[in-house]
Enzyme design. Structure first.
Site, PDB file in Angstrom:
ATOM      1  N   ILE A 104      57.681 132.902  35.493  1.00  0.00           N
ATOM      2  CA  ILE A 104      56.397 133.593  35.672  1.00  0.00           C
ATOM      3  C   ILE A 104      56.638 135.032  36.092  1.00  0.00           C
ATOM      4  O   ILE A 104      57.438 135.295  36.980  1.00  0.00           O
ATOM      5  CB  ILE A 104      55.552 132.890  36.759  1.00  0.00           C
ATOM      6  N   CYS A 105      55.943 135.950  35.430  1.00  0.00           N
ATOM      7  CA  CYS A 105      56.028 137.346  35.836  1.00  0.00           C
ATOM      8  C   CYS A 105      54.862 137.642  36.778  1.00  0.00           C
ATOM      9  O   CYS A 105      53.729 137.820  36.352  1.00  0.00           O
ATOM     10  CB  CYS A 105      55.940 138.259  34.609  1.00  0.00           C
ATOM     11  N   LEU A 106      55.163 137.640  38.037  1.00  0.00           N
ATOM     12  CA  LEU A 106      54.125 137.859  39.035  1.00  0.00           C
ATOM     13  C   LEU A 106      54.769 138.618  40.193  1.00  0.00           C
ATOM     14  O   LEU A 106      55.773 138.164  40.748  1.00  0.00           O
ATOM     15  CB  LEU A 106      53.568 136.503  39.487  1.00  0.00           C
ATOM     16  N   ASN A 122      52.515 136.370  30.258  1.00  0.00           N
ATOM     17  CA  ASN A 122      53.310 136.608  31.463  1.00  0.00           C
ATOM     18  C   ASN A 122      54.157 135.400  31.857  1.00  0.00           C
ATOM     19  O   ASN A 122      54.691 135.358  32.969  1.00  0.00           O
ATOM     20  CB  ASN A 122      52.393 137.012  32.629  1.00  0.00           C
TER      21      ASN A 122
END
Lengths: 153, 365
Positions: free
Chosen positions: A88-90, A81
Protein backbone atom coordinates in the site's frame (compact mmCIF):
# COMPACT_ATOMS: atom_id res chain seq x y z
CA UNK A 1 7.20 -17.06 23.37
CA UNK A 2 6.99 -13.90 21.35
CA UNK A 3 3.87 -12.95 23.25
CA UNK A 4 5.31 -13.01 26.73
CA UNK A 5 6.72 -9.50 26.55
CA UNK A 6 3.93 -7.86 24.70
CA UNK A 7 3.91 -4.14 25.47
CA UNK A 8 0.94 -2.86 27.36
CA UNK A 9 0.06 -0.56 24.48
CA UNK A 10 -0.42 -3.48 22.11
CA UNK A 11 -2.60 -5.29 24.63
CA UNK A 12 -4.72 -2.19 25.12
CA UNK A 13 -5.07 -1.51 21.43
CA UNK A 14 -6.08 -5.10 20.83
CA UNK A 15 -8.69 -5.01 23.58
CA UNK A 16 -10.17 -1.81 22.22
CA UNK A 17 -10.19 -3.09 18.65
CA UNK A 18 -12.13 -6.13 19.76
CA UNK A 19 -14.51 -4.35 22.11
CA UNK A 20 -15.18 -1.25 19.99
CA UNK A 21 -14.49 -2.16 16.38
CA UNK A 22 -14.56 0.63 13.80
CA UNK A 23 -17.46 0.35 11.33
CA UNK A 24 -16.55 -1.82 8.38
CA UNK A 25 -13.27 -2.93 9.91
CA UNK A 26 -12.34 -5.97 11.92
CA UNK A 27 -8.93 -6.86 13.23
CA UNK A 28 -8.08 -9.80 15.41
CA UNK A 29 -4.69 -10.99 16.55
CA UNK A 30 -3.32 -14.32 15.50
CA UNK A 31 -3.33 -16.92 18.27
CA UNK A 32 0.33 -17.78 18.00
CA UNK A 33 1.62 -14.25 17.41
CA UNK A 34 -0.12 -11.36 19.06
CA UNK A 35 1.76 -8.91 16.84
CA UNK A 36 0.16 -10.36 13.72
CA UNK A 37 -3.41 -9.34 12.94
CA UNK A 38 -5.90 -10.70 10.49
CA UNK A 39 -7.80 -7.76 9.15
CA UNK A 40 -10.97 -7.40 7.12
CA UNK A 41 -12.11 -4.14 5.57
CA UNK A 42 -15.44 -3.76 3.86
CA UNK A 43 -15.37 -1.86 0.60
CA UNK A 44 -16.75 1.63 1.28
CA UNK A 45 -20.15 2.47 -0.12
CA UNK A 46 -20.13 4.53 -3.32
CA UNK A 47 -16.69 3.26 -4.17
CA UNK A 48 -15.81 0.66 -6.82
CA UNK A 49 -15.08 -1.66 -3.91
CA UNK A 50 -18.58 -1.53 -2.44
CA UNK A 51 -19.82 -4.96 -1.50
CA UNK A 52 -16.32 -6.40 -1.30
CA UNK A 53 -14.66 -7.91 1.73
CA UNK A 54 -10.92 -7.29 1.66
CA UNK A 55 -8.51 -9.30 3.72
CA UNK A 56 -5.30 -7.75 4.92
CA UNK A 57 -2.47 -8.70 7.19
CA UNK A 58 -1.01 -6.29 9.70
CA UNK A 59 2.19 -6.84 11.61
CA UNK A 60 3.52 -4.75 14.47
CA UNK A 61 7.32 -4.69 14.26
CA UNK A 62 9.46 -4.80 17.39
CA UNK A 63 9.90 -1.01 17.28
CA UNK A 64 6.16 -0.32 17.20
CA UNK A 65 4.86 2.30 17.97
CA UNK A 66 8.07 4.12 17.11
CA UNK A 67 7.87 2.44 13.71
CA UNK A 68 4.75 1.98 11.59
CA UNK A 69 2.85 -1.28 11.36
CA UNK A 70 3.44 -3.27 8.22
CA UNK A 71 0.19 -3.73 6.32
CA UNK A 72 -0.57 -5.58 3.12
CA UNK A 73 -3.68 -6.52 1.17
CA UNK A 74 -4.13 -10.25 0.83
CA UNK A 75 -7.20 -9.90 -1.38
CA UNK A 76 -6.46 -8.94 -4.96
CA UNK A 77 -7.60 -5.37 -5.57
CA UNK A 78 -7.55 -3.03 -8.56
CA UNK A 79 -6.40 0.27 -7.07
CA UNK A 80 -3.72 2.72 -8.25
CA UNK A 81 -2.09 2.93 -4.83
CA UNK A 82 -1.96 -0.79 -4.17
CA UNK A 83 0.31 -3.07 -6.13
CA UNK A 84 -0.13 -6.68 -7.15
CA UNK A 85 1.65 -7.87 -4.02
CA UNK A 86 -0.87 -5.98 -1.93
CA UNK A 87 1.58 -3.34 -0.79
CA UNK A 88 0.00 0.00 0.00
CA UNK A 89 1.25 3.45 -0.88
CA UNK A 90 0.18 5.51 2.08
CA UNK A 91 2.33 8.18 3.63
CA UNK A 92 1.42 7.41 7.23
CA UNK A 93 2.83 3.93 6.74
CA UNK A 94 6.12 5.47 5.66
CA UNK A 95 7.62 8.85 6.41
CA UNK A 96 4.47 10.36 7.89
CA UNK A 97 4.13 7.72 10.58
CA UNK A 98 3.61 9.10 14.06
CA UNK A 99 3.53 7.05 17.26
CA UNK A 100 0.29 8.84 18.10
CA UNK A 101 -1.33 6.83 15.32
CA UNK A 102 -2.72 3.40 16.10
CA UNK A 103 -3.83 0.21 14.40
CA UNK A 104 -7.33 1.61 14.30
CA UNK A 105 -6.32 4.90 12.65
CA UNK A 106 -4.13 3.10 10.14
CA UNK A 107 -7.00 0.85 9.09
CA UNK A 108 -9.37 3.79 8.86
CA UNK A 109 -6.88 5.51 6.60
CA UNK A 110 -6.69 2.47 4.37
CA UNK A 111 -10.47 2.33 4.24
CA UNK A 112 -10.46 5.99 3.21
CA UNK A 113 -7.87 5.28 0.55
CA UNK A 114 -10.35 2.87 -1.03
CA UNK A 115 -12.86 5.70 -1.27
CA UNK A 116 -10.31 8.08 -2.78
CA UNK A 117 -7.87 6.43 -5.15
CA UNK A 118 -5.03 8.77 -5.98
CA UNK A 119 -3.54 8.00 -9.40
CA UNK A 120 -1.15 10.95 -9.12
CA UNK A 121 0.92 9.12 -6.54
CA UNK A 122 0.77 5.62 -7.90
CA UNK A 123 2.28 2.44 -6.69
CA UNK A 124 0.96 0.54 -9.63
CA UNK A 125 1.88 2.43 -12.79
CA UNK A 126 -0.39 0.51 -15.14
CA UNK A 127 -3.47 0.90 -13.00
CA UNK A 128 -2.71 4.56 -12.40
CA UNK A 129 -2.35 5.16 -16.12
CA UNK A 130 -5.63 3.40 -16.71
CA UNK A 131 -7.26 5.57 -14.07
CA UNK A 132 -5.97 8.77 -15.61
CA UNK A 133 -6.72 7.96 -19.22
CA UNK A 134 -10.11 6.32 -18.78
CA UNK A 135 -11.40 6.56 -15.27
CA UNK A 136 -14.83 5.11 -16.02
CA UNK A 137 -13.28 1.99 -17.49
CA UNK A 138 -10.80 1.68 -14.62
CA UNK A 139 -13.63 1.92 -12.12
CA UNK A 140 -15.45 -0.82 -14.02
CA UNK A 141 -12.37 -3.03 -13.77
CA UNK A 142 -12.13 -2.31 -10.06
CA UNK A 143 -15.77 -3.31 -9.63
CA UNK A 144 -15.17 -6.45 -11.66
CA UNK A 145 -12.18 -7.41 -9.53
CA UNK A 146 -14.21 -6.74 -6.41
CA UNK A 147 -16.86 -9.19 -7.64
CA UNK A 148 -14.25 -11.74 -8.69
CA UNK A 149 -11.88 -11.67 -5.75
CA UNK A 150 -13.56 -9.88 -2.84
CA UNK A 151 -17.02 -11.36 -2.84
CA UNK A 152 -16.42 -12.78 0.59
CA UNK A 153 -17.24 -16.28 -0.58
CA UNK B 1 33.70 11.89 19.95
CA UNK B 2 33.13 12.60 23.61
CA UNK B 3 29.53 13.58 23.23
CA UNK B 4 28.33 14.95 26.46
CA UNK B 5 24.87 13.67 26.13
CA UNK B 6 23.06 10.66 24.90
CA UNK B 7 20.17 12.74 23.71
CA UNK B 8 21.59 13.39 20.35
CA UNK B 9 19.52 11.77 17.76
CA UNK B 10 20.76 8.63 16.20
CA UNK B 11 20.14 8.40 12.56
CA UNK B 12 17.33 6.05 11.99
CA UNK B 13 16.75 5.08 8.44
CA UNK B 14 13.08 4.44 8.87
CA UNK B 15 12.25 7.97 9.83
CA UNK B 16 13.80 9.48 6.77
CA UNK B 17 11.35 10.34 4.07
CA UNK B 18 11.37 7.36 1.85
CA UNK B 19 9.40 8.73 -1.01
CA UNK B 20 7.36 11.69 -1.97
CA UNK B 21 4.74 12.44 0.63
CA UNK B 22 1.41 11.15 -0.37
CA UNK B 23 -0.48 14.04 -1.90
CA UNK B 24 -3.57 12.96 -0.06
CA UNK B 25 -1.81 13.09 3.20
CA UNK B 26 -2.74 16.49 4.32
CA UNK B 27 -6.35 16.12 3.36
CA UNK B 28 -7.67 12.72 4.20
CA UNK B 29 -4.99 10.55 5.64
CA UNK B 30 -3.24 12.51 8.26
CA UNK B 31 -3.96 11.78 11.87
CA UNK B 32 -6.98 13.60 13.17
CA UNK B 33 -5.71 16.11 15.74
CA UNK B 34 -5.21 19.42 13.99
CA UNK B 35 -2.16 21.36 15.04
CA UNK B 36 -3.01 24.30 17.22
CA UNK B 37 -2.25 27.75 16.08
CA UNK B 38 1.36 28.56 16.65
CA UNK B 39 2.09 30.69 19.67
CA UNK B 40 1.33 34.31 19.00
CA UNK B 41 4.14 36.27 17.49
CA UNK B 42 6.18 38.25 19.93
CA UNK B 43 4.61 41.64 20.31
CA UNK B 44 6.60 44.68 19.66
CA UNK B 45 7.29 45.83 23.16
CA UNK B 46 10.63 47.42 23.32
CA UNK B 47 12.38 47.70 26.61
CA UNK B 48 15.87 48.46 27.54
CA UNK B 49 17.80 45.28 28.06
CA UNK B 50 17.38 43.73 31.43
CA UNK B 51 19.95 41.82 33.31
CA UNK B 52 19.91 38.18 32.40
CA UNK B 53 17.01 36.48 34.06
CA UNK B 54 17.67 33.98 36.73
CA UNK B 55 15.46 31.55 38.48
CA UNK B 56 15.26 32.59 42.05
CA UNK B 57 14.73 30.04 44.69
CA UNK B 58 12.22 30.58 47.37
CA UNK B 59 11.79 29.14 50.78
CA UNK B 60 8.91 26.77 51.00
CA UNK B 61 5.54 28.35 51.36
CA UNK B 62 3.96 28.00 54.76
CA UNK B 63 0.58 28.96 53.40
CA UNK B 64 -1.99 26.21 53.54
CA UNK B 65 -2.90 24.91 50.18
CA UNK B 66 -6.48 25.05 49.10
CA UNK B 67 -6.26 25.30 45.32
CA UNK B 68 -2.59 25.34 44.58
CA UNK B 69 -2.04 28.08 42.15
CA UNK B 70 0.79 26.47 40.42
CA UNK B 71 0.26 27.37 36.89
CA UNK B 72 1.14 23.98 35.74
CA UNK B 73 -1.89 22.57 37.47
CA UNK B 74 -5.05 24.58 37.67
CA UNK B 75 -5.46 25.64 34.13
CA UNK B 76 -2.78 23.55 32.54
CA UNK B 77 -0.52 26.30 31.64
CA UNK B 78 3.12 26.70 32.03
CA UNK B 79 5.23 29.70 32.55
CA UNK B 80 7.21 30.78 29.67
CA UNK B 81 10.75 31.57 30.62
CA UNK B 82 11.12 34.87 32.33
CA UNK B 83 10.79 37.28 29.52
CA UNK B 84 12.90 40.34 29.07
CA UNK B 85 11.23 42.01 27.48
CA UNK B 86 9.54 39.23 25.61
CA UNK B 87 10.13 35.58 25.08
CA UNK B 88 13.15 35.30 22.91
CA UNK B 89 12.48 33.46 19.72
CA UNK B 90 13.50 29.88 20.41
CA UNK B 91 16.93 29.34 19.02
CA UNK B 92 17.33 27.46 15.78
CA UNK B 93 17.66 23.72 15.93
CA UNK B 94 21.33 23.96 16.57
CA UNK B 95 20.95 26.51 19.33
CA UNK B 96 21.47 25.46 22.89
CA UNK B 97 19.38 26.11 25.91
CA UNK B 98 21.14 26.69 29.12
CA UNK B 99 19.35 24.68 31.74
CA UNK B 100 17.78 26.86 34.37
CA UNK B 101 19.58 25.09 37.14
CA UNK B 102 22.72 26.88 36.19
CA UNK B 103 23.31 30.33 37.56
CA UNK B 104 22.28 32.07 34.40
CA UNK B 105 19.57 31.03 32.07
CA UNK B 106 20.18 33.50 29.37
CA UNK B 107 20.62 32.12 25.94
CA UNK B 108 23.95 31.49 24.54
CA UNK B 109 24.15 32.86 21.08
CA UNK B 110 23.62 30.07 18.63
CA UNK B 111 26.96 28.53 17.83
CA UNK B 112 28.18 28.76 14.28
CA UNK B 113 26.37 26.12 12.31
CA UNK B 114 28.21 22.85 12.67
CA UNK B 115 28.68 20.94 9.44
CA UNK B 116 26.13 18.21 10.18
CA UNK B 117 23.45 19.84 12.31
CA UNK B 118 22.39 17.41 14.99
CA UNK B 119 19.13 18.24 16.66
CA UNK B 120 19.70 18.58 20.33
CA UNK B 121 16.70 18.30 22.58
CA UNK B 122 16.76 19.38 26.15
CA UNK B 123 14.65 17.57 28.64
CA UNK B 124 13.99 19.68 31.63
CA UNK B 125 11.64 19.79 34.51
CA UNK B 126 9.27 22.68 34.70
CA UNK B 127 9.81 24.98 37.61
CA UNK B 128 6.56 25.64 39.34
CA UNK B 129 5.83 29.11 40.48
CA UNK B 130 3.13 29.78 42.95
CA UNK B 131 0.60 32.32 41.90
CA UNK B 132 -1.27 33.83 44.81
CA UNK B 133 -4.06 35.46 42.87
CA UNK B 134 -5.52 34.02 39.71
CA UNK B 135 -8.15 35.71 37.58
CA UNK B 136 -10.10 33.12 35.63
CA UNK B 137 -9.66 34.59 32.24
CA UNK B 138 -12.71 32.93 30.71
CA UNK B 139 -15.03 34.48 33.27
CA UNK B 140 -14.35 38.14 32.55
CA UNK B 141 -17.52 39.99 31.57
CA UNK B 142 -18.72 43.52 31.08
CA UNK B 143 -22.05 44.18 32.75
CA UNK B 144 -24.29 47.20 32.63
CA UNK B 145 -24.31 49.33 35.74
CA UNK B 146 -27.89 49.32 37.09
CA UNK B 147 -27.61 52.90 38.21
CA UNK B 148 -26.39 54.08 34.81
CA UNK B 149 -27.01 51.82 31.85
CA UNK B 150 -24.32 53.48 29.79
CA UNK B 151 -21.61 52.50 32.22
CA UNK B 152 -20.02 49.10 32.08
CA UNK B 153 -18.64 47.24 35.04
CA UNK B 154 -16.03 44.51 34.92
CA UNK B 155 -16.81 41.22 36.63
CA UNK B 156 -14.96 37.93 36.87
CA UNK B 157 -14.20 35.00 39.12
CA UNK B 158 -10.85 34.72 40.85
CA UNK B 159 -8.97 32.71 43.43
CA UNK B 160 -6.84 34.33 46.07
CA UNK B 161 -4.61 32.55 48.54
CA UNK B 162 -3.87 35.80 50.33
CA UNK B 163 -5.50 39.19 50.72
CA UNK B 164 -4.78 41.74 48.07
CA UNK B 165 -6.28 44.13 45.59
CA UNK B 166 -7.64 44.24 42.09
CA UNK B 167 -6.93 47.24 39.90
CA UNK B 168 -8.80 47.87 36.68
CA UNK B 169 -6.95 50.04 34.19
CA UNK B 170 -8.44 51.35 30.98
CA UNK B 171 -6.39 51.94 27.87
CA UNK B 172 -3.26 51.23 29.81
CA UNK B 173 0.15 50.44 28.57
CA UNK B 174 2.90 48.47 30.16
CA UNK B 175 5.90 50.24 31.53
CA UNK B 176 8.98 49.02 33.28
CA UNK B 177 8.52 46.40 36.00
CA UNK B 178 5.00 45.56 34.89
CA UNK B 179 3.54 48.86 35.96
CA UNK B 180 0.68 50.16 33.89
CA UNK B 181 -0.31 53.68 33.05
CA UNK B 182 -3.46 54.87 31.35
CA UNK B 183 -3.43 56.80 28.11
CA UNK B 184 -6.25 59.06 29.25
CA UNK B 185 -5.36 60.98 32.41
CA UNK B 186 -9.00 61.61 33.25
CA UNK B 187 -9.87 57.91 33.37
CA UNK B 188 -8.63 56.82 36.73
CA UNK B 189 -7.80 53.21 37.50
CA UNK B 190 -10.22 51.51 39.88
CA UNK B 191 -8.72 49.72 42.84
CA UNK B 192 -10.66 47.31 45.02
CA UNK B 193 -9.28 45.34 47.95
CA UNK B 194 -10.18 41.73 48.53
CA UNK B 195 -9.72 39.10 51.15
CA UNK B 196 -8.38 35.69 50.45
CA UNK B 197 -10.77 33.06 49.18
CA UNK B 198 -11.35 30.63 46.37
CA UNK B 199 -13.72 31.15 43.46
CA UNK B 200 -14.64 34.65 44.52
CA UNK B 201 -16.81 36.79 42.35
CA UNK B 202 -15.44 40.20 41.61
CA UNK B 203 -17.66 43.00 40.46
CA UNK B 204 -16.50 46.50 39.96
CA UNK B 205 -18.39 48.87 42.31
CA UNK B 206 -21.34 50.67 40.77
CA UNK B 207 -20.44 54.12 39.52
CA UNK B 208 -16.80 53.34 38.77
CA UNK B 209 -17.28 51.98 35.26
CA UNK B 210 -16.75 53.79 31.99
CA UNK B 211 -19.04 54.43 29.07
CA UNK B 212 -17.66 52.14 26.40
CA UNK B 213 -20.02 53.61 23.83
CA UNK B 214 -17.87 56.67 23.90
CA UNK B 215 -15.06 54.83 22.16
CA UNK B 216 -15.03 53.57 18.60
CA UNK B 217 -15.16 49.79 18.39
CA UNK B 218 -11.86 49.83 16.56
CA UNK B 219 -10.18 51.42 19.54
CA UNK B 220 -11.63 48.82 21.86
CA UNK B 221 -11.03 45.74 19.82
CA UNK B 222 -7.27 45.95 19.53
CA UNK B 223 -4.41 47.33 21.51
CA UNK B 224 -3.67 50.82 20.27
CA UNK B 225 -0.24 51.03 18.68
CA UNK B 226 0.21 47.49 19.93
CA UNK B 227 0.83 48.88 23.38
CA UNK B 228 -2.19 50.13 25.22
CA UNK B 229 -4.83 47.57 26.06
CA UNK B 230 -8.41 48.76 26.52
CA UNK B 231 -8.76 46.63 29.62
CA UNK B 232 -6.00 45.63 32.02
CA UNK B 233 -6.81 43.75 35.20
CA UNK B 234 -4.05 43.75 37.70
CA UNK B 235 -4.47 41.33 40.60
CA UNK B 236 -1.95 41.93 43.33
CA UNK B 237 -1.18 39.85 46.36
CA UNK B 238 -0.68 42.01 49.38
CA UNK B 239 2.82 41.63 50.72
CA UNK B 240 1.57 42.20 54.25
CA UNK B 241 -0.29 38.97 54.11
CA UNK B 242 2.76 36.97 53.25
CA UNK B 243 4.51 35.34 56.12
CA UNK B 244 7.38 37.05 57.87
CA UNK B 245 9.77 34.63 56.27
CA UNK B 246 8.60 35.48 52.84
CA UNK B 247 8.68 39.18 53.45
CA UNK B 248 12.24 38.97 54.62
CA UNK B 249 13.26 36.91 51.71
CA UNK B 250 12.10 39.49 49.23
CA UNK B 251 12.62 42.94 50.64
CA UNK B 252 12.56 44.83 47.36
CA UNK B 253 10.57 42.56 45.23
CA UNK B 254 7.64 41.58 47.36
CA UNK B 255 5.22 42.53 44.66
CA UNK B 256 3.41 39.62 43.09
CA UNK B 257 0.93 40.56 40.44
CA UNK B 258 -1.05 38.70 37.85
CA UNK B 259 -1.90 40.95 34.96
CA UNK B 260 -4.58 40.18 32.39
CA UNK B 261 -4.47 42.14 29.15
CA UNK B 262 -7.69 42.20 27.19
CA UNK B 263 -9.46 43.83 24.32
CA UNK B 264 -13.19 44.45 24.05
CA UNK B 265 -15.24 43.26 21.13
CA UNK B 266 -18.77 44.02 20.08
CA UNK B 267 -20.73 42.62 17.23
CA UNK B 268 -23.87 44.25 15.92
CA UNK B 269 -26.57 44.15 18.51
CA UNK B 270 -24.61 41.99 20.91
CA UNK B 271 -23.26 43.03 24.25
CA UNK B 272 -19.61 43.87 24.77
CA UNK B 273 -17.33 40.88 25.12
CA UNK B 274 -13.92 40.67 26.70
CA UNK B 275 -11.20 38.83 24.85
CA UNK B 276 -8.06 38.09 26.82
CA UNK B 277 -4.91 38.54 24.81
CA UNK B 278 -2.41 37.45 27.40
CA UNK B 279 -1.70 37.01 31.05
CA UNK B 280 1.51 38.01 32.71
CA UNK B 281 2.86 37.15 36.08
CA UNK B 282 5.23 39.51 37.82
CA UNK B 283 6.97 37.67 40.63
CA UNK B 284 10.07 38.65 42.50
CA UNK B 285 11.14 41.03 39.83
CA UNK B 286 10.67 38.50 37.05
CA UNK B 287 8.17 38.79 34.27
CA UNK B 288 6.55 35.57 33.10
CA UNK B 289 4.05 35.10 30.37
CA UNK B 290 1.40 32.45 30.77
CA UNK B 291 0.86 30.12 27.88
CA UNK B 292 -1.64 27.36 27.47
CA UNK B 293 -0.76 23.74 27.00
CA UNK B 294 -2.64 21.51 24.58
CA UNK B 295 -3.71 17.97 25.19
CA UNK B 296 -5.04 18.02 28.69
CA UNK B 297 -8.66 18.48 29.45
CA UNK B 298 -9.62 20.07 32.69
CA UNK B 299 -12.97 18.49 33.12
CA UNK B 300 -12.41 14.83 32.50
CA UNK B 301 -11.37 12.80 35.48
CA UNK B 302 -8.31 10.62 35.32
CA UNK B 303 -9.28 7.20 34.20
CA UNK B 304 -8.12 4.67 31.73
CA UNK B 305 -10.11 5.85 28.78
CA UNK B 306 -10.22 9.56 29.34
CA UNK B 307 -7.58 10.19 26.72
CA UNK B 308 -5.16 11.51 29.30
CA UNK B 309 -2.76 8.65 28.90
CA UNK B 310 0.51 8.89 27.04
CA UNK B 311 -0.19 8.37 23.35
CA UNK B 312 2.85 6.14 23.03
CA UNK B 313 2.72 3.66 25.90
CA UNK B 314 -0.99 4.19 26.64
CA UNK B 315 -0.19 3.45 30.22
CA UNK B 316 1.39 6.36 32.00
CA UNK B 317 -0.24 9.76 32.41
CA UNK B 318 0.86 12.51 30.10
CA UNK B 319 3.29 14.74 31.89
CA UNK B 320 5.64 16.11 29.29
CA UNK B 321 5.06 19.10 27.08
CA UNK B 322 6.72 19.35 23.70
CA UNK B 323 8.03 22.78 22.91
CA UNK B 324 7.52 24.94 20.98
CA UNK B 325 4.21 23.40 19.88
CA UNK B 326 3.04 22.87 23.51
CA UNK B 327 1.43 19.49 22.94
CA UNK B 328 1.17 17.44 26.10
CA UNK B 329 0.80 13.91 24.80
CA UNK B 330 3.54 11.80 26.33
CA UNK B 331 4.96 10.55 29.58
CA UNK B 332 8.54 11.47 30.26
CA UNK B 333 9.93 8.01 29.52
CA UNK B 334 8.28 7.80 26.12
CA UNK B 335 9.28 11.37 25.37
CA UNK B 336 12.90 10.45 25.97
CA UNK B 337 12.54 7.38 23.82
CA UNK B 338 10.91 9.40 21.07
CA UNK B 339 13.60 12.02 20.79
CA UNK B 340 16.22 9.33 20.68
CA UNK B 341 14.99 8.52 17.22
CA UNK B 342 12.80 11.29 15.92
CA UNK B 343 12.57 14.98 16.57
CA UNK B 344 8.97 15.33 15.53
CA UNK B 345 6.03 15.95 17.80
CA UNK B 346 3.70 12.91 17.58
CA UNK B 347 0.67 15.15 17.28
CA UNK B 348 1.69 17.84 14.81
CA UNK B 349 5.07 16.62 13.49
CA UNK B 350 6.71 19.95 14.24
CA UNK B 351 10.34 19.62 15.23
CA UNK B 352 10.85 19.22 18.95
CA UNK B 353 13.15 21.79 20.45
CA UNK B 354 12.62 21.03 24.06
CA UNK B 355 10.73 18.74 26.37
CA UNK B 356 9.33 19.97 29.60
CA UNK B 357 8.23 17.63 32.31
CA UNK B 358 5.41 19.00 34.38
CA UNK B 359 4.51 17.74 37.78
CA UNK B 360 2.49 19.02 40.62
CA UNK B 361 2.86 17.95 44.19
CA UNK B 362 0.97 14.74 43.68
CA UNK B 363 3.35 13.75 40.95
CA UNK B 364 0.96 13.97 38.08
CA UNK B 365 -0.06 16.89 36.01
Amino acid sequence: MANSNLPRRIIKETQRLLSEPAPGISASPSEDNMRYFNVMILGPTQSPYEGGVFKLELFLPEEYPMAAPKVRFLTKIYHPNIDKLGRICLDILKDKWSPALQIRTVLLSIQALLSAPNPDDPLSDNIAKHWKTNEAEAVETAKEWTRLYASGA
Amino acid sequence: MGQSTSRRRDDHPQIRPSHQPHPLSSSSYSPPPPPPPPPPPPPNYIYPPYPPPCYPTRPSHPIPSPPQQFYTTGSYRYFARPTYPYPPIPPPANGRWVPPSSSSSSYLPPPPPPPPPLPHVEHEKAKTIKNYVNVHKDTIRLEEDESDKDQHLVSFTFDALVDGSITIHYFAKEEADCNFSGEYPDIMPVRVSFQKGVAQKFRQPSGTGIDLGFFPIDDLSKPSDGYAFPLVISAQASSQSLSVDEQQSQPDSAVRVQITLAVIEKKNGEPYRVKVIKQILWVEGERYELQELFGRSESEPEDDNSGQECVICMGEPRNTAVLPCRHVCMCSECAKALIAQSNKCPICRQPVEKLMEIKDKSGSL
